[in-house]
Motif scaffolding. Structure first.
Motif, PDB file in Angstrom:
ATOM      1  N   SER A  53       1.459   7.865 -10.249  1.00 46.53           N
ATOM      2  CA  SER A  53       2.249   9.090 -10.024  1.00 46.53           C
ATOM      3  C   SER A  53       3.348   8.793  -9.004  1.00 46.53           C
ATOM      4  N   THR A  54       2.959   8.509  -7.770  1.00 54.06           N
ATOM      5  CA  THR A  54       3.941   8.218  -6.727  1.00 54.06           C
ATOM      6  C   THR A  54       4.577   6.848  -6.929  1.00 54.06           C
ATOM      7  N   PHE A  55       3.773   5.863  -7.346  1.00 49.42           N
ATOM      8  CA  PHE A  55       4.229   4.482  -7.435  1.00 49.42           C
ATOM      9  C   PHE A  55       3.972   3.876  -8.812  1.00 49.42           C
ATOM     10  N   THR A  56       4.840   2.936  -9.184  1.00 43.53           N
ATOM     11  CA  THR A  56       4.690   2.190 -10.433  1.00 43.53           C
ATOM     12  C   THR A  56       3.786   0.982 -10.212  1.00 43.53           C
ATOM     13  N   THR A  57       3.389   0.359 -11.288  1.00 43.31           N
ATOM     14  CA  THR A  57       2.602  -0.877 -11.207  1.00 43.31           C
ATOM     15  C   THR A  57       3.370  -1.948 -10.445  1.00 43.31           C
ATOM     16  N   GLU A  58       4.670  -2.054 -10.699  1.00 46.59           N
ATOM     17  CA  GLU A  58       5.494  -3.065 -10.024  1.00 46.59           C
ATOM     18  C   GLU A  58       5.550  -2.808  -8.517  1.00 46.59           C
ATOM     19  N   GLU A  59       5.651  -1.562  -8.128  1.00 50.18           N
ATOM     20  CA  GLU A  59       5.626  -1.245  -6.694  1.00 50.18           C
ATOM     21  C   GLU A  59       4.256  -1.565  -6.109  1.00 50.18           C
ATOM     22  N   TYR A  61       2.246  -3.909  -7.119  1.00 46.52           N
ATOM     23  CA  TYR A  61       2.202  -5.370  -6.988  1.00 46.52           C
ATOM     24  C   TYR A  61       2.805  -5.777  -5.640  1.00 46.52           C
ATOM     25  N   GLN A  62       3.936  -5.203  -5.278  1.00 43.16           N
ATOM     26  CA  GLN A  62       4.587  -5.521  -4.004  1.00 43.16           C
ATOM     27  C   GLN A  62       3.744  -5.046  -2.825  1.00 43.16           C
ATOM     28  N   PHE A  63       3.101  -3.887  -2.950  1.00 49.11           N
ATOM     29  CA  PHE A  63       2.211  -3.413  -1.879  1.00 49.11           C
ATOM     30  C   PHE A  63       1.033  -4.377  -1.703  1.00 49.11           C
ATOM     31  N   ALA A  64       0.484  -4.873  -2.811  1.00 47.10           N
ATOM     32  CA  ALA A  64      -0.633  -5.821  -2.723  1.00 47.10           C
ATOM     33  C   ALA A  64      -0.173  -7.122  -2.069  1.00 47.10           C
ATOM     34  N   ARG A  65       1.004  -7.589  -2.432  1.00 52.07           N
ATOM     35  CA  ARG A  65       1.559  -8.804  -1.822  1.00 52.07           C
ATOM     36  C   ARG A  65       1.746  -8.594  -0.321  1.00 52.07           C
ATOM     37  N   ASN A  66       2.284  -7.450   0.034  1.00 49.05           N
ATOM     38  CA  ASN A  66       2.497  -7.125   1.448  1.00 49.05           C
ATOM     39  C   ASN A  66       1.160  -7.037   2.193  1.00 49.05           C
ATOM     40  N   THR A  67       0.139  -6.534   1.535  1.00 47.32           N
ATOM     41  CA  THR A  67      -1.198  -6.495   2.133  1.00 47.32           C
ATOM     42  C   THR A  67      -1.689  -7.912   2.393  1.00 47.32           C
ATOM     43  N   PHE A 101      -4.504   5.911 -14.681  1.00 44.47           N
ATOM     44  CA  PHE A 101      -3.920   4.596 -14.377  1.00 44.47           C
ATOM     45  C   PHE A 101      -4.877   3.491 -14.810  1.00 44.47           C
ATOM     46  N   GLU A 102      -4.377   2.482 -15.526  1.00 47.37           N
ATOM     47  CA  GLU A 102      -5.228   1.416 -16.062  1.00 47.37           C
ATOM     48  C   GLU A 102      -4.752   0.012 -15.700  1.00 47.37           C
ATOM     49  N   GLU A 103      -3.833  -0.120 -14.759  1.00 48.45           N
ATOM     50  CA  GLU A 103      -3.269  -1.437 -14.470  1.00 48.45           C
ATOM     51  C   GLU A 103      -3.624  -1.941 -13.073  1.00 48.45           C
ATOM     52  N   HIS A 104      -4.827  -1.606 -12.631  1.00 45.02           N
ATOM     53  CA  HIS A 104      -5.305  -2.032 -11.316  1.00 45.02           C
ATOM     54  C   HIS A 104      -5.207  -3.554 -11.161  1.00 45.02           C
ATOM     55  N   HIS A 105      -5.600  -4.267 -12.213  1.00 43.01           N
ATOM     56  CA  HIS A 105      -5.583  -5.730 -12.180  1.00 43.01           C
ATOM     57  C   HIS A 105      -4.170  -6.277 -11.980  1.00 43.01           C
ATOM     58  N   LYS A 106      -3.173  -5.622 -12.557  1.00 41.85           N
ATOM     59  CA  LYS A 106      -1.784  -6.070 -12.388  1.00 41.85           C
ATOM     60  C   LYS A 106      -1.298  -5.818 -10.967  1.00 41.85           C
ATOM     61  N   VAL A 107      -1.777  -4.747 -10.352  1.00 43.52           N
ATOM     62  CA  VAL A 107      -1.443  -4.478  -8.950  1.00 43.52           C
ATOM     63  C   VAL A 107      -2.019  -5.588  -8.073  1.00 43.52           C
ATOM     64  N   LEU A 108      -3.292  -5.895  -8.251  1.00 46.30           N
ATOM     65  CA  LEU A 108      -3.947  -6.891  -7.400  1.00 46.30           C
ATOM     66  C   LEU A 108      -3.383  -8.299  -7.613  1.00 46.30           C
ATOM     67  N   ASN A 109      -2.716  -8.528  -8.736  1.00 48.03           N
ATOM     68  CA  ASN A 109      -2.060  -9.818  -8.940  1.00 48.03           C
ATOM     69  C   ASN A 109      -1.057 -10.119  -7.822  1.00 48.03           C
ATOM     70  N   GLU A 137      -5.754   7.159   4.865  1.00 43.29           N
ATOM     71  CA  GLU A 137      -4.338   7.450   5.116  1.00 43.29           C
ATOM     72  C   GLU A 137      -3.500   7.520   3.843  1.00 43.29           C
ATOM     73  N   ASN A 138      -4.150   7.697   2.693  1.00 44.62           N
ATOM     74  CA  ASN A 138      -3.470   7.805   1.403  1.00 44.62           C
ATOM     75  C   ASN A 138      -2.628   6.563   1.088  1.00 44.62           C
ATOM     76  N   LEU A 139      -3.061   5.389   1.612  1.00 44.01           N
ATOM     77  CA  LEU A 139      -2.368   4.136   1.294  1.00 44.01           C
ATOM     78  C   LEU A 139      -2.530   3.834  -0.195  1.00 44.01           C
ATOM     79  N   PRO A 140      -1.604   3.113  -0.801  1.00 43.83           N
ATOM     80  CA  PRO A 140      -1.727   2.807  -2.228  1.00 43.83           C
ATOM     81  C   PRO A 140      -2.773   1.741  -2.547  1.00 43.83           C
TER      82      PRO A 140
END
Length: 151
Positions: A53-59, A61-67, A101-109, A137-140
């Motif tokens: 809703s707030t964020f796309t899968t691509e966003e 992915y970047q949040f996971a990388r930043n984590t 949402f079904e792309e959890h695995h793509k986010v964690l990539n 804190e409602n983090l993605p």
């Protein structure tokens, strides 16, 4: 002593932030029998919202990388050198997502790719990922991790 991982970070154009502090009465990490368990970390900048809703899968992915960069900062602060990481053992992601949402695995990539880029074959790890109704804190995304280290 040459810090090979620091050199790799420079090539990847990654600058580590200051390690974040725990928000309560717990520690950033615990080392037991050569395994370093790092408390759950999220992306810097305090983004808020859900994947789907707030964020796309691509966003995501970047949040996971930043984590992952946040995790590297904790490792370096604790060990003095990222060259003391012998292996990334396991990553466990909790993705703050809408029910459809079904792309959890793509986010964690995002974090898996980072660990490989930084550590090479030592960065290949076991992992699991879960969709969460909510996270702190409602983090993605929040990631728990285990590393094999030399102290």
């Amino acid at each position: 002593m040459t810090n090979l991982i620091d050199e790799r970070l420079m090539v990847l154009n990654i600058e580590l932030p200051k390690a974040s502090n725990p928000a309560g009465k717990y520690t950033n990490f615990v080392i037991v029998n050569g395994l370093m368990f790092v408390s759950g970390k999220g992306p810097s900048g305090n983004p808020k919202g859900k994947l789907g809703s707030t964020f796309t899968t691509e966003e995501g992915y970047q949040f996971a990388r930043n984590t992952g960069i946040e995790l590297l900062a904790v490792l370096k602060d604790a060990l003095g050198s990222l060259d003391k990481v012998k292996r990334v053992v396991k990553l466990q992601g909790f993705v703050n997502a809408e029910p459809h949402f079904e792309e959890h695995h793509k986010v964690l990539n995002g974090i898996s790719d980072l660990m490989y880029d930084v550590f090479g074959e030592k960065g290949v790890h076991a992992r699991s990922v879960f969709g969460a109704v909510s996270v702190r804190e409602n983090l993605p995304i929040i990631v728990d991790s285990i590393f094999e280290v030399e102290k």
